[in-house]
Structure formats: structure tokens, C-alpha cells
Design a protein around this motif. Structure first.
Motif, PDB file in Angstrom:
ATOM      1  N   ASP A  49       0.823  -1.204   0.000  1.00 53.23           N
ATOM      2  CA  ASP A  49       0.000   0.000   0.000  1.00 53.23           C
ATOM      3  C   ASP A  49       0.864   1.265   0.000  1.00 53.23           C
ATOM      4  OD1 ASP A  49      -2.154   1.668   0.003  1.00 53.23           O
ATOM      5  OD2 ASP A  49      -2.701   1.318   2.082  1.00 53.23           O
ATOM      6  N   LEU A  50       1.541   1.497  -1.104  1.00 52.96           N
ATOM      7  CA  LEU A  50       2.414   2.662  -1.210  1.00 52.96           C
ATOM      8  C   LEU A  50       1.622   3.957  -1.278  1.00 52.96           C
ATOM      9  CD1 LEU A  50       4.968   1.246  -3.796  1.00 52.96           C
ATOM     10  CD2 LEU A  50       5.206   1.389  -1.314  1.00 52.96           C
ATOM     11  N   LEU A  51       0.407   3.903  -1.826  1.00 53.83           N
ATOM     12  CA  LEU A  51      -0.396   5.109  -1.976  1.00 53.83           C
ATOM     13  C   LEU A  51      -1.163   5.465  -0.708  1.00 53.83           C
ATOM     14  CD1 LEU A  51      -1.860   4.524  -5.548  1.00 53.83           C
ATOM     15  CD2 LEU A  51       0.112   5.911  -4.886  1.00 53.83           C
ATOM     16  N   GLY A  52      -1.089   4.646   0.325  1.00 55.68           N
ATOM     17  CA  GLY A  52      -1.843   4.897   1.545  1.00 55.68           C
ATOM     18  C   GLY A  52      -1.079   5.655   2.611  1.00 55.68           C
ATOM     19  N   ARG A  53       0.075   6.186   2.271  1.00 57.51           N
ATOM     20  CA  ARG A  53       0.899   6.841   3.297  1.00 57.51           C
ATOM     21  C   ARG A  53       0.306   8.183   3.723  1.00 57.51           C
ATOM     22  NH1 ARG A  53       5.290   8.197  -1.061  1.00 57.51           N
ATOM     23  NH2 ARG A  53       4.727  10.353  -1.514  1.00 57.51           N
ATOM     24  N   ASN A  54       0.646   8.590   4.930  1.00 56.92           N
ATOM     25  CA  ASN A  54       0.299   9.901   5.493  1.00 56.92           C
ATOM     26  C   ASN A  54      -1.184  10.108   5.763  1.00 56.92           C
ATOM     27  OD1 ASN A  54       2.961  10.739   5.516  1.00 56.92           O
ATOM     28  ND2 ASN A  54       2.829  11.723   3.518  1.00 56.92           N
ATOM     29  N   ARG A  55      -1.977   9.039   5.791  1.00 52.91           N
ATOM     30  CA  ARG A  55      -3.395   9.259   6.089  1.00 52.91           C
ATOM     31  C   ARG A  55      -3.995   8.038   6.785  1.00 52.91           C
ATOM     32  NH1 ARG A  55      -2.777   8.357   0.592  1.00 52.91           N
ATOM     33  NH2 ARG A  55      -4.425   7.172  -0.415  1.00 52.91           N
ATOM     34  N   PRO A  56      -4.846   8.305   7.777  1.00 52.84           N
ATOM     35  CA  PRO A  56      -5.511   7.203   8.488  1.00 52.84           C
ATOM     36  C   PRO A  56      -6.636   6.604   7.639  1.00 52.84           C
ATOM     37  CG  PRO A  56      -6.267   9.290   9.348  1.00 52.84           C
ATOM     38  CD  PRO A  56      -5.182   9.595   8.359  1.00 52.84           C
ATOM     39  N   SER A  57      -7.008   5.394   7.973  1.00 53.44           N
ATOM     40  CA  SER A  57      -8.059   4.697   7.245  1.00 53.44           C
ATOM     41  C   SER A  57      -9.183   4.320   8.209  1.00 53.44           C
ATOM     42  CB  SER A  57      -7.492   3.437   6.599  1.00 53.44           C
ATOM     43  OG  SER A  57      -8.502   2.727   5.941  1.00 53.44           O
ATOM     44  N   LEU A  58     -10.412   4.419   7.721  1.00 55.20           N
ATOM     45  CA  LEU A  58     -11.596   4.094   8.503  1.00 55.20           C
ATOM     46  C   LEU A  58     -12.430   3.106   7.697  1.00 55.20           C
ATOM     47  CD1 LEU A  58     -13.432   4.849  10.950  1.00 55.20           C
ATOM     48  CD2 LEU A  58     -14.385   6.635   9.509  1.00 55.20           C
ATOM     49  N   ALA A  59     -12.667   1.905   8.233  1.00 58.95           N
ATOM     50  CA  ALA A  59     -13.473   0.896   7.540  1.00 58.95           C
ATOM     51  C   ALA A  59     -14.950   1.131   7.856  1.00 58.95           C
ATOM     52  CB  ALA A  59     -13.062  -0.499   7.964  1.00 58.95           C
ATOM     53  N   VAL A  60     -15.760   1.340   6.808  1.00 56.45           N
ATOM     54  CA  VAL A  60     -17.179   1.646   6.971  1.00 56.45           C
ATOM     55  C   VAL A  60     -17.982   0.794   5.993  1.00 56.45           C
ATOM     56  CG1 VAL A  60     -18.921   3.453   6.810  1.00 56.45           C
ATOM     57  CG2 VAL A  60     -16.668   4.018   7.655  1.00 56.45           C
ATOM     58  N   ASP A  61     -19.063   0.184   6.493  1.00 53.75           N
ATOM     59  CA  ASP A  61     -19.983  -0.568   5.642  1.00 53.75           C
ATOM     60  C   ASP A  61     -20.995   0.407   5.055  1.00 53.75           C
ATOM     61  OD1 ASP A  61     -21.663  -2.325   4.375  1.00 53.75           O
ATOM     62  OD2 ASP A  61     -22.262  -3.403   6.184  1.00 53.75           O
ATOM     63  N   LEU A  62     -20.810   0.777   3.793  1.00 56.86           N
ATOM     64  CA  LEU A  62     -21.665   1.773   3.150  1.00 56.86           C
ATOM     65  C   LEU A  62     -23.026   1.222   2.739  1.00 56.86           C
ATOM     66  CD1 LEU A  62     -18.999   3.594   0.997  1.00 56.86           C
ATOM     67  CD2 LEU A  62     -20.005   4.321   3.157  1.00 56.86           C
ATOM     68  N   LYS A  63     -23.235  -0.085   2.917  1.00 53.93           N
ATOM     69  CA  LYS A  63     -24.535  -0.664   2.603  1.00 53.93           C
ATOM     70  C   LYS A  63     -25.428  -0.721   3.832  1.00 53.93           C
ATOM     71  CE  LYS A  63     -22.794  -3.052  -1.362  1.00 53.93           C
ATOM     72  NZ  LYS A  63     -22.636  -4.269  -2.105  1.00 53.93           N
ATOM     73  N   HIS A  64     -24.934  -0.226   4.961  1.00 55.54           N
ATOM     74  CA  HIS A  64     -25.705  -0.171   6.195  1.00 55.54           C
ATOM     75  C   HIS A  64     -26.004   1.293   6.512  1.00 55.54           C
ATOM     76  CE1 HIS A  64     -26.655  -0.548  10.476  1.00 55.54           C
ATOM     77  NE2 HIS A  64     -26.929  -1.810  10.201  1.00 55.54           N
ATOM     78  N   PRO A  65     -27.225   1.615   6.957  1.00 56.50           N
ATOM     79  CA  PRO A  65     -27.568   3.020   7.235  1.00 56.50           C
ATOM     80  C   PRO A  65     -26.646   3.705   8.238  1.00 56.50           C
ATOM     81  CG  PRO A  65     -29.544   1.655   7.244  1.00 56.50           C
ATOM     82  CD  PRO A  65     -28.374   0.722   7.120  1.00 56.50           C
ATOM     83  N   ASP A  66     -26.144   2.974   9.230  1.00 55.34           N
ATOM     84  CA  ASP A  66     -25.227   3.577  10.195  1.00 55.34           C
ATOM     85  C   ASP A  66     -23.906   3.976   9.537  1.00 55.34           C
ATOM     86  OD1 ASP A  66     -27.078   3.272  12.196  1.00 55.34           O
ATOM     87  OD2 ASP A  66     -26.202   1.414  12.980  1.00 55.34           O
ATOM     88  N   GLY A  67     -23.448   3.165   8.580  1.00 57.34           N
ATOM     89  CA  GLY A  67     -22.220   3.490   7.860  1.00 57.34           C
ATOM     90  C   GLY A  67     -22.383   4.738   7.017  1.00 57.34           C
ATOM     91  N   VAL A  68     -23.524   4.863   6.347  1.00 61.70           N
ATOM     92  CA  VAL A  68     -23.800   6.050   5.536  1.00 61.70           C
ATOM     93  C   VAL A  68     -23.864   7.286   6.428  1.00 61.70           C
ATOM     94  CG1 VAL A  68     -25.497   7.157   4.027  1.00 61.70           C
ATOM     95  CG2 VAL A  68     -24.954   4.733   3.726  1.00 61.70           C
ATOM     96  N   ALA A  69     -24.509   7.159   7.581  1.00 60.32           N
ATOM     97  CA  ALA A  69     -24.604   8.290   8.514  1.00 60.32           C
ATOM     98  C   ALA A  69     -23.221   8.709   9.012  1.00 60.32           C
ATOM     99  CB  ALA A  69     -25.512   7.927   9.685  1.00 60.32           C
ATOM    100  N   THR A  70     -22.350   7.735   9.241  1.00 62.89           N
ATOM    101  CA  THR A  70     -20.985   8.046   9.677  1.00 62.89           C
ATOM    102  C   THR A  70     -20.250   8.857   8.624  1.00 62.89           C
ATOM    103  OG1 THR A  70     -20.886   6.038  11.010  1.00 62.89           O
ATOM    104  CG2 THR A  70     -18.778   7.027  10.367  1.00 62.89           C
TER     105      THR A  70
END
Length: 96
Positions: A49-70
Motif C-alpha cells: 500500500d504505497l499510496l496509503g501513506r500519510n493518512r488514516p483509514s476508517l473501515a465503513v460498511d456503506l450498505k448499512h444506514p449507520d455506515g452512511v450516517a458516519t
């Protein structure tokens, strides 16, 4: 510290030029938060993951309403949203 210090960007992880653009924004000082699929993305290996440097990652389920709200709460506080999905995908997810 860089010229984009104080700018907040939300990146919807995908393929193509989006990850490179987000990496460059983060390198210039912007706060970039990656929104990944649950389980990470195909480049989530530490050595690959060379392109993922300098930034945090957050895993979100976008098919769930709570994920969309997040994601909507994150975008409310951001200066920019970066996504590279096909046309209509963000709208189908409720994020258009």
C-alpha cells in the motif's frame, strides 16, 4: 506542515487516480481520511500500500444506514470529498 495545512479531505477509496491524488494532498499537509470497505481494500498490505501513506483509514460498511450516517457526519466537517466511483454509485449509496 505544508501549504494545505488545515484542509480536511474525505477519500472514498477506489481505484484509478483517486488514491494518488489523496496521497499527494496528504503529502502537502492536508488531513486526508480514507474511507475503506470493511476488511480493507486490495492494497491494504503494509508493503503493497504505497499510496496509503500519510493518512488514516476508517473501515465503513456503506450498505448499512449507520455506515452512511458516519460518512455523512465526516463530510459535514470536511472541506472536500474525493471519490472515483462510476457515475451513480454515490447516489445509490445515499451519499450523492
Amino acid at each position: 506542515m505544508g501549504p494545505l495545512q488545515g484542509i480536511k479531505v474525505i477519500e472514498m477509496v477506489g481505484l484509478g487516480p483517486g488514491p494518488l491524488c489523496a496521497m499527494m494532498l496528504a503529502d502537502m499537509g492536508a488531513e486526508v481520511i480514507r474511507v475503506d470497505r470493511p476488511g480493507g481494500n486490495m492494497f491494504s498490505g503494509a508493503k503493497a500500500d504505497l499510496l496509503g501513506r500519510n493518512r488514516p483509514s476508517l473501515a465503513v460498511d456503506l450498505k448499512h444506514p449507520d455506515g452512511v450516517a458516519t460518512v455523512l457526519r465526516l463530510v459535514e466537517q470536511a472541506d472536500a470529498l474525493l471519490e472515483g466511483f462510476r457515475p451513480g454509485v454515490m447516489e445509490r449509496l445515499g451519499l450523492g
